[in-house]
Design an enzyme around this catalytic site. Structure first.
Site, PDB file in Angstrom:
ATOM      1  N   LEU A 137       0.870  -1.169   0.000  1.00  0.00           N
ATOM      2  CA  LEU A 137       0.000   0.000   0.000  1.00  0.00           C
ATOM      3  C   LEU A 137       0.912   1.225   0.000  1.00  0.00           C
ATOM      4  O   LEU A 137       1.780   1.366   0.858  1.00  0.00           O
ATOM      5  CB  LEU A 137      -0.896  -0.016   1.246  1.00  0.00           C
ATOM      6  CG  LEU A 137      -2.134   0.881   1.269  1.00  0.00           C
ATOM      7  CD1 LEU A 137      -3.041   0.608   0.082  1.00  0.00           C
ATOM      8  CD2 LEU A 137      -2.903   0.671   2.565  1.00  0.00           C
ATOM      9  N   ASP A 138       0.736   2.096  -0.983  1.00  0.00           N
ATOM     10  CA  ASP A 138       1.596   3.263  -1.162  1.00  0.00           C
ATOM     11  C   ASP A 138       1.655   4.107   0.105  1.00  0.00           C
ATOM     12  O   ASP A 138       0.663   4.200   0.836  1.00  0.00           O
ATOM     13  CB  ASP A 138       1.041   4.113  -2.316  1.00  0.00           C
ATOM     14  CG  ASP A 138       2.028   5.153  -2.783  1.00  0.00           C
ATOM     15  OD1 ASP A 138       2.789   4.865  -3.715  1.00  0.00           O
ATOM     16  OD2 ASP A 138       2.025   6.260  -2.208  1.00  0.00           O
ATOM     17  N   PRO A 139       2.815   4.728   0.413  1.00  0.00           N
ATOM     18  CA  PRO A 139       2.885   5.601   1.589  1.00  0.00           C
ATOM     19  C   PRO A 139       1.825   6.704   1.599  1.00  0.00           C
ATOM     20  O   PRO A 139       1.385   7.136   2.676  1.00  0.00           O
ATOM     21  CB  PRO A 139       4.292   6.201   1.493  1.00  0.00           C
ATOM     22  CG  PRO A 139       5.088   5.161   0.774  1.00  0.00           C
ATOM     23  CD  PRO A 139       4.137   4.569  -0.231  1.00  0.00           C
TER      24      PRO A 139
ATOM     25  N   ALA B  35      -1.169   6.361   0.660  1.00  0.00           N
ATOM     26  CA  ALA B  35      -2.476   5.734   0.886  1.00  0.00           C
ATOM     27  C   ALA B  35      -2.588   5.272   2.328  1.00  0.00           C
ATOM     28  O   ALA B  35      -1.590   4.980   2.993  1.00  0.00           O
ATOM     29  CB  ALA B  35      -2.662   4.556  -0.057  1.00  0.00           C
TER      30      ALA B  35
END
Length: 343
Positions: free
Chosen positions: A79-81, A83
């Site tokens: 999960l992208d930073p 997000a």
């Protein structure tokens, strides 16, 4: 409490970390300072973490792993930073099924800033262009519907996809753009959560999609379909396969708990398999199945089933059924089965 006596060290897979039984912490610049050693322990189960903004998935994993003093842990999909939201963390025996969650459909709540495009497609990039937002509800609905179903996406340069052994985002940071091939993904549903004519530049949608879908690309595509452009202003994962945010816990809450309270947050190992049919075996068949032997059962062909012992609660592993045969795909060890039975 999801703990058990020590088990043999297992080999690590992608996103799985297998440490020695103890970890040294609190080291200072003075090499002679005493070192506090925190003993690791076997932990089995799944934690539904609500990942905070600004933290990478791996950093979140490491923090949680230390809080639980776990020997082995892994997350189930980056999960992208930028997000937030659902990041299932697997411990011990549950790591054997982390791939199930990686392959599962995902659900996101995305906030789109209409009328403004940015480098990289998110709020951190520089503004490329600004255009007026001139649309009504029907146009927004039509734009969302246009990207529902099987679609083709061009992976963004900010993605972790590899090109010649290097992630695309590394090229992007160096100002280099490389050729990418479109990929097919499926958008099962796009639900409009918030859009008002009084503030047409803000659009909030829930997206249910297959793995590998780039929501920032979807945001840009919807913006272009509306003729005004867009970028992704916020992203929150709310669903991963059969689990969602309702049972999640924040990192801050975990840090405030004692160990017993943290252990109480763990879900059973089979929570990631909840949407698979269940098969229960008798004692003799269960023992043979755990040794990898095929078993004859009365069951329709199935790509995935979860298999239990005679009590109907002791998970033995995952399998598939073909022509009346139960064929093991991923087995727990006898030690793991006993540990889960005690939980």
């Amino acid at each position: 409490m999801r703990s058990a006596p020590p088990t043999p060290t297992m080999s690590s897979d992608t996103n799985l970390i297998s440490d020695a039984p103890v970890e040294a912490v609190g080291a200072t610049a003075d090499a002679r300072a005493p070192r506090v050693r925190i003993p690791r322990r076997p932990v089995h189960g799944v934690l539904m973490l609500d990942k905070p903004l600004g933290l990478s998935s791996n950093d979140a994993l490491q923090k949680v792993k230390r809080l639980f003093r776990a020997e082995k842990a892994g997350h189930t999909g980056t999960l992208d930073p930028l997000a937030t939201g659902l990041l299932p963390i697997c411990f011990g025996a549950a790591t054997k099924f982390s791939q199930v969650s990686l392959e599962a459909d995902k659900g996101y709540r995305a906030t789109l800033q209409l009328g403004q495009t940015r480098v990289g497609g998110d709020r951190e990039g520089e503004v490329i262009a600004e255009r007026p937002v001139v649309c009504d509800r029907a146009a927004v609905e039509a734009a969302c519907a246009r990207f529902t179903g099987l679609i083709s996406q061009l992976p963004p340069m900010q993605s972790a996809l590899k090109h010649n052994g290097k992630a695309l985002y590394e090229y992007a940071r160096a100002g280099v753009t490389v050729e990418r091939q479109p990929r097919q993904v499926t958008i099962h549903r796009i639900d409009i959560i918030e859009w008002q004519a009084e503030r047409p530049d803000l659009l909030v949608v829930d997206v249910l999609c297959t793995k590998g879908t780039y929501i920032r690309t979807l945001a840009e595509d919807i913006g272009e379909a509306l003729g005004c452009g867009a970028h992704l202003a916020g992203l929150r994962r709310i669903v991963s396969g059969p689990v969602d945010l309702r049972a999640s816990v924040t990192l801050a809450a975990l840090e405030a708990m004692d160990e017993a309270a943290r252990d109480a947050c763990l879900r059973p190992v089979d929570v990631l398999l909840a949407d698979w049919p269940a098969v229960q075996l008798g004692e003799a068949d269960a023992a043979r199945f755990l040794s990898g032997m095929r078993r004859r059962i009365v069951h329709a062909d199935a790509e995935h089933v979860r298999v239990y012992g005679p009590d109907g609660r002791s998970l033995l592993g995952g399998a598939h059924v073909k022509a009346g045969e139960l064929i093991a795909d991923r087995l727990l060890s006898p030690l793991e089965v006993r540990a889960l039975r005690r939980d």
